[in-house]
Design a protein around this motif. Structure first.
Motif, PDB file in Angstrom:
ATOM      1  N   ARG A 126      12.034  -5.697  25.619  1.00  0.00           N
ATOM      2  CA  ARG A 126      11.861  -6.248  25.627  1.00  0.00           C
ATOM      3  C   ARG A 126      10.890  -4.724  26.307  1.00  0.00           C
ATOM      4  O   ARG A 126      10.283  -4.186  26.105  1.00  0.00           O
ATOM      5  CB  ARG A 126      10.586  -7.144  26.938  1.00  0.00           C
ATOM      6  N   ASP A 171      11.780  -1.509  24.047  1.00  0.00           N
ATOM      7  CA  ASP A 171      10.382  -1.840  23.031  1.00  0.00           C
ATOM      8  C   ASP A 171       9.295  -1.756  24.101  1.00  0.00           C
ATOM      9  O   ASP A 171       7.856  -1.695  22.962  1.00  0.00           O
ATOM     10  CB  ASP A 171      10.499  -3.367  22.108  1.00  0.00           C
ATOM     11  N   GLU A 202       7.278  -3.707  25.181  1.00  0.00           N
ATOM     12  CA  GLU A 202       6.138  -5.094  24.595  1.00  0.00           C
ATOM     13  C   GLU A 202       5.462  -5.484  26.038  1.00  0.00           C
ATOM     14  O   GLU A 202       6.023  -6.140  26.709  1.00  0.00           O
ATOM     15  CB  GLU A 202       7.202  -5.525  23.303  1.00  0.00           C
ATOM     16  N   THR A 203       4.335  -6.326  25.673  1.00  0.00           N
ATOM     17  CA  THR A 203       3.811  -7.715  25.979  1.00  0.00           C
ATOM     18  C   THR A 203       3.634  -8.526  25.029  1.00  0.00           C
ATOM     19  O   THR A 203       3.481  -8.364  23.787  1.00  0.00           O
ATOM     20  CB  THR A 203       2.587  -7.129  26.397  1.00  0.00           C
ATOM     21  N   TRP A 204       4.953  -9.436  25.409  1.00  0.00           N
ATOM     22  CA  TRP A 204       4.403 -10.789  24.555  1.00  0.00           C
ATOM     23  C   TRP A 204       3.688 -11.506  25.534  1.00  0.00           C
ATOM     24  O   TRP A 204       3.480 -11.683  26.289  1.00  0.00           O
ATOM     25  CB  TRP A 204       6.431 -11.012  24.727  1.00  0.00           C
ATOM     26  N   THR A 218      12.689 -11.572  13.573  1.00  0.00           N
ATOM     27  CA  THR A 218      11.427 -10.171  13.354  1.00  0.00           C
ATOM     28  C   THR A 218      10.048 -11.498  13.784  1.00  0.00           C
ATOM     29  O   THR A 218       8.853 -11.047  14.288  1.00  0.00           O
ATOM     30  CB  THR A 218      11.196  -9.932  12.367  1.00  0.00           C
ATOM     31  N   PHE A 263       9.145 -12.208  17.306  1.00  0.00           N
ATOM     32  CA  PHE A 263       8.865 -11.554  18.385  1.00  0.00           C
ATOM     33  C   PHE A 263       7.466 -10.949  17.417  1.00  0.00           C
ATOM     34  O   PHE A 263       6.343 -10.565  18.133  1.00  0.00           O
ATOM     35  CB  PHE A 263       9.948 -10.240  18.018  1.00  0.00           C
ATOM     36  N   ASP A 264       7.324 -10.953  16.479  1.00  0.00           N
ATOM     37  CA  ASP A 264       6.064 -10.256  15.522  1.00  0.00           C
ATOM     38  C   ASP A 264       4.739 -11.240  16.711  1.00  0.00           C
ATOM     39  O   ASP A 264       3.883 -10.736  16.371  1.00  0.00           O
ATOM     40  CB  ASP A 264       6.005 -10.261  14.183  1.00  0.00           C
ATOM     41  N   SER A 305       3.846 -10.847  19.825  1.00  0.00           N
ATOM     42  CA  SER A 305       2.983  -9.100  20.317  1.00  0.00           C
ATOM     43  C   SER A 305       1.885  -9.208  20.354  1.00  0.00           C
ATOM     44  O   SER A 305       1.152 -10.218  19.954  1.00  0.00           O
ATOM     45  CB  SER A 305       3.827  -8.232  19.412  1.00  0.00           C
ATOM     46  N   PRO A 321      -1.650  -7.502  20.820  1.00  0.00           N
ATOM     47  CA  PRO A 321      -1.653  -6.492  20.045  1.00  0.00           C
ATOM     48  C   PRO A 321      -2.761  -5.406  22.092  1.00  0.00           C
ATOM     49  O   PRO A 321      -3.300  -6.102  22.891  1.00  0.00           O
ATOM     50  CB  PRO A 321      -2.731  -6.776  19.719  1.00  0.00           C
ATOM     51  N   GLU A 322      -2.653  -4.155  21.952  1.00  0.00           N
ATOM     52  CA  GLU A 322      -3.021  -3.426  23.062  1.00  0.00           C
ATOM     53  C   GLU A 322      -4.842  -3.678  22.731  1.00  0.00           C
ATOM     54  O   GLU A 322      -5.107  -3.538  21.796  1.00  0.00           O
ATOM     55  CB  GLU A 322      -2.371  -1.886  23.095  1.00  0.00           C
TER      56      GLU A 322
END
Length: 200
Positions: free
Chosen positions: A141, A144, A146-148, A187, A190-191, A194, A196-197
């Protein structure tokens, strides 16, 4: 060879022998005499490393699970040109098609759910691999950036369950688990995690 090295070598041989015997004979049919003989050691050597068969097999599951997490860490750190999802799919195929750990896990799961003491010990033995995977998830994380939408430990639980479930399904019905399915499933996971920003 030092005493510690000799003990580690004996332990590794006993674990490998136990894996083969349980795969062949099942949990109930795996005797300590046969495991020791398969490893090339005496029963006394087995009992100097493990209190009983249950402790030996619980250690085996934990040891092998830790090895799989360590392998996954190497695959994820494979470099900028590596395809980690494809590599993780290949790892699952190797485990499902050739590794006897799946059979042992199934045997121990059935034994442990009927035996509260064994269930506690199996759970404790699997915390190490789970925590290692949780750390691995957190490192990925961070890489990448990322924020999950879930905690690392929760994601680790789902990833472990997916791996174990797909391995068992492939052993039962290989055609239902194509070679690349685990990577694609990761995939999707994890998609979906995620966050979104926020857009201004």
């Amino acid at each position: 060879m030092s005493r510690a090295e000799s003990k580690a070598r004996t332990r590794a041989a006993l674990l490998a022998a136990a894996e083969r015997i349980v795969a062949r004979n099942g949990y109930a049919g795996a005797g300590v005499d046969e495991i020791a003989a398969e490893a090339g050691y005496s029963v006394g050597a087995l009992y100097s490393n493990f209190r009983n068969k249950e402790e030996l097999l619980l250690a085996l599951v934990s040891d092998r699970a830790n090895a799989h997490v360590a392998d996954a860490a190497k695959l994820l750190a494979g470099g900028p040109d590596a395809d980690p999802m494809a590599a993780l799919s290949r790892q699952l195929v190797r485990v499902a098609d050739a590794d006897d750990l799946t059979l042992l896990q199934s045997e121990l799961w059935a034994y442990a759910v009927r035996n509260p003491r064994a269930r506690e010990r199996l759970s404790a033995g699997m915390r190490g691999p789970h925590d290692a995977l949780s750390t691995l998830v957190g490192e990925q994380r961070a890489r990448d950036d990322e924020t999950w939408a879930a905690r690392d430990d929760e994601i680790a639980t789902v990833v472990l369950a997916m791996f174990q479930g797909l391995v068992r399904q492939r052993r039962l019905d290989p055609a239902s688990v194509p070679d690349d399915l685990y990577g694609r499933a990761l995939t999707w996971l994890f998609d979906g995690l995620s966050v979104p920003e926020e857009t201004s």
